[in-house]
Design an enzyme around this catalytic site. Sequence first.
Site, PDB file in Angstrom:
ATOM      1  N   TRP A 196      -1.754 -10.455   5.247  1.00 53.26           N
ATOM      2  CA  TRP A 196      -2.475  -9.515   4.374  1.00 53.26           C
ATOM      3  C   TRP A 196      -2.476 -10.029   2.939  1.00 53.26           C
ATOM      4  O   TRP A 196      -3.502 -10.006   2.263  1.00 53.26           O
ATOM      5  CB  TRP A 196      -1.861  -8.122   4.458  1.00 53.26           C
ATOM      6  CG  TRP A 196      -2.597  -7.096   3.647  1.00 53.26           C
ATOM      7  CD1 TRP A 196      -2.241  -6.600   2.427  1.00 53.26           C
ATOM      8  CD2 TRP A 196      -3.836  -6.475   3.985  1.00 53.26           C
ATOM      9  NE1 TRP A 196      -3.172  -5.690   1.988  1.00 53.26           N
ATOM     10  CE2 TRP A 196      -4.162  -5.595   2.926  1.00 53.26           C
ATOM     11  CE3 TRP A 196      -4.698  -6.561   5.065  1.00 53.26           C
ATOM     12  CZ2 TRP A 196      -5.315  -4.812   2.932  1.00 53.26           C
ATOM     13  CZ3 TRP A 196      -5.841  -5.777   5.067  1.00 53.26           C
ATOM     14  CH2 TRP A 196      -6.148  -4.925   4.005  1.00 53.26           C
ATOM     15  N   TRP A 197      -1.335 -10.485   2.465  1.00 53.15           N
ATOM     16  CA  TRP A 197      -1.268 -11.035   1.106  1.00 53.15           C
ATOM     17  C   TRP A 197      -2.243 -12.200   0.953  1.00 53.15           C
ATOM     18  O   TRP A 197      -2.952 -12.287  -0.049  1.00 53.15           O
ATOM     19  CB  TRP A 197       0.136 -11.499   0.781  1.00 53.15           C
ATOM     20  CG  TRP A 197       1.125 -10.417   0.491  1.00 53.15           C
ATOM     21  CD1 TRP A 197       0.886  -9.079   0.335  1.00 53.15           C
ATOM     22  CD2 TRP A 197       2.524 -10.590   0.319  1.00 53.15           C
ATOM     23  NE1 TRP A 197       2.050  -8.411   0.080  1.00 53.15           N
ATOM     24  CE2 TRP A 197       3.074  -9.313   0.060  1.00 53.15           C
ATOM     25  CE3 TRP A 197       3.371 -11.691   0.358  1.00 53.15           C
ATOM     26  CZ2 TRP A 197       4.433  -9.119  -0.157  1.00 53.15           C
ATOM     27  CZ3 TRP A 197       4.724 -11.503   0.140  1.00 53.15           C
ATOM     28  CH2 TRP A 197       5.246 -10.218  -0.121  1.00 53.15           C
ATOM     29  N   TYR A 201     -12.266  -4.657  -2.669  1.00 53.70           N
ATOM     30  CA  TYR A 201     -10.923  -4.109  -2.471  1.00 53.70           C
ATOM     31  C   TYR A 201     -10.995  -2.830  -1.642  1.00 53.70           C
ATOM     32  O   TYR A 201     -10.234  -2.655  -0.681  1.00 53.70           O
ATOM     33  CB  TYR A 201     -10.261  -3.846  -3.824  1.00 53.70           C
ATOM     34  CG  TYR A 201      -8.821  -3.427  -3.716  1.00 53.70           C
ATOM     35  CD1 TYR A 201      -7.809  -4.374  -3.640  1.00 53.70           C
ATOM     36  CD2 TYR A 201      -8.461  -2.083  -3.694  1.00 53.70           C
ATOM     37  CE1 TYR A 201      -6.469  -4.000  -3.539  1.00 53.70           C
ATOM     38  CE2 TYR A 201      -7.141  -1.694  -3.592  1.00 53.70           C
ATOM     39  CZ  TYR A 201      -6.148  -2.648  -3.517  1.00 53.70           C
ATOM     40  OH  TYR A 201      -4.841  -2.267  -3.408  1.00 53.70           O
ATOM     41  N   TYR A 206       1.289   6.285   1.861  1.00 56.38           N
ATOM     42  CA  TYR A 206       0.989   5.165   0.952  1.00 56.38           C
ATOM     43  C   TYR A 206      -0.412   5.409   0.415  1.00 56.38           C
ATOM     44  O   TYR A 206      -1.372   5.436   1.174  1.00 56.38           O
ATOM     45  CB  TYR A 206       1.049   3.858   1.728  1.00 56.38           C
ATOM     46  CG  TYR A 206       1.096   2.571   0.920  1.00 56.38           C
ATOM     47  CD1 TYR A 206       0.536   2.469  -0.344  1.00 56.38           C
ATOM     48  CD2 TYR A 206       1.691   1.447   1.450  1.00 56.38           C
ATOM     49  CE1 TYR A 206       0.583   1.282  -1.054  1.00 56.38           C
ATOM     50  CE2 TYR A 206       1.743   0.254   0.748  1.00 56.38           C
ATOM     51  CZ  TYR A 206       1.192   0.174  -0.496  1.00 56.38           C
ATOM     52  OH  TYR A 206       1.230  -0.998  -1.190  1.00 56.38           O
ATOM     53  N   HIS A 253      -9.616  -2.153   2.343  1.00 55.31           N
ATOM     54  CA  HIS A 253      -8.692  -1.081   2.697  1.00 55.31           C
ATOM     55  C   HIS A 253      -9.340  -0.060   3.625  1.00 55.31           C
ATOM     56  O   HIS A 253      -8.648   0.543   4.447  1.00 55.31           O
ATOM     57  CB  HIS A 253      -8.121  -0.434   1.431  1.00 55.31           C
ATOM     58  CG  HIS A 253      -7.037  -1.263   0.829  1.00 55.31           C
ATOM     59  ND1 HIS A 253      -7.303  -2.344   0.025  1.00 55.31           N
ATOM     60  CD2 HIS A 253      -5.689  -1.196   0.954  1.00 55.31           C
ATOM     61  CE1 HIS A 253      -6.162  -2.906  -0.330  1.00 55.31           C
ATOM     62  NE2 HIS A 253      -5.172  -2.237   0.218  1.00 55.31           N
TER      63      HIS A 253
END
Length: 103
Positions: free
Chosen positions: A76-77, A18, A41, A22
């Site tokens: 992205w999802w 993860y 964000y 990112h």
Amino acid sequence: MIKKAVMMKLLKGKEKEYKKRHDEIWPGMLEMLKAHGVLSYSIFLEPRTLNLYAYLEIENEEKWLASSETEINQKWWNFMADIMETNSDNSPVSLNLLQVFDY
């Protein structure tokens, strides 16, 4: 500016992946966020529970909601679906958090 906080869930053993994804976020994804009124964000991981806490500052709710319909966000999802709890459309299972204090 609107402040938002969301909780999501990471799958066990996927913490490093993860973070890596990112760290290598697609430039187009960042461009889309900016175009849809995201001012900042941040995502935080609570390692014992694997809960992810996202904090966003956005210009307005409509622009933010429209970001989910973009092609790059859908990609992205799909890209993240193997490491997070997701809904049937691969969107992250998420819970909007209620603000109880602000200074």
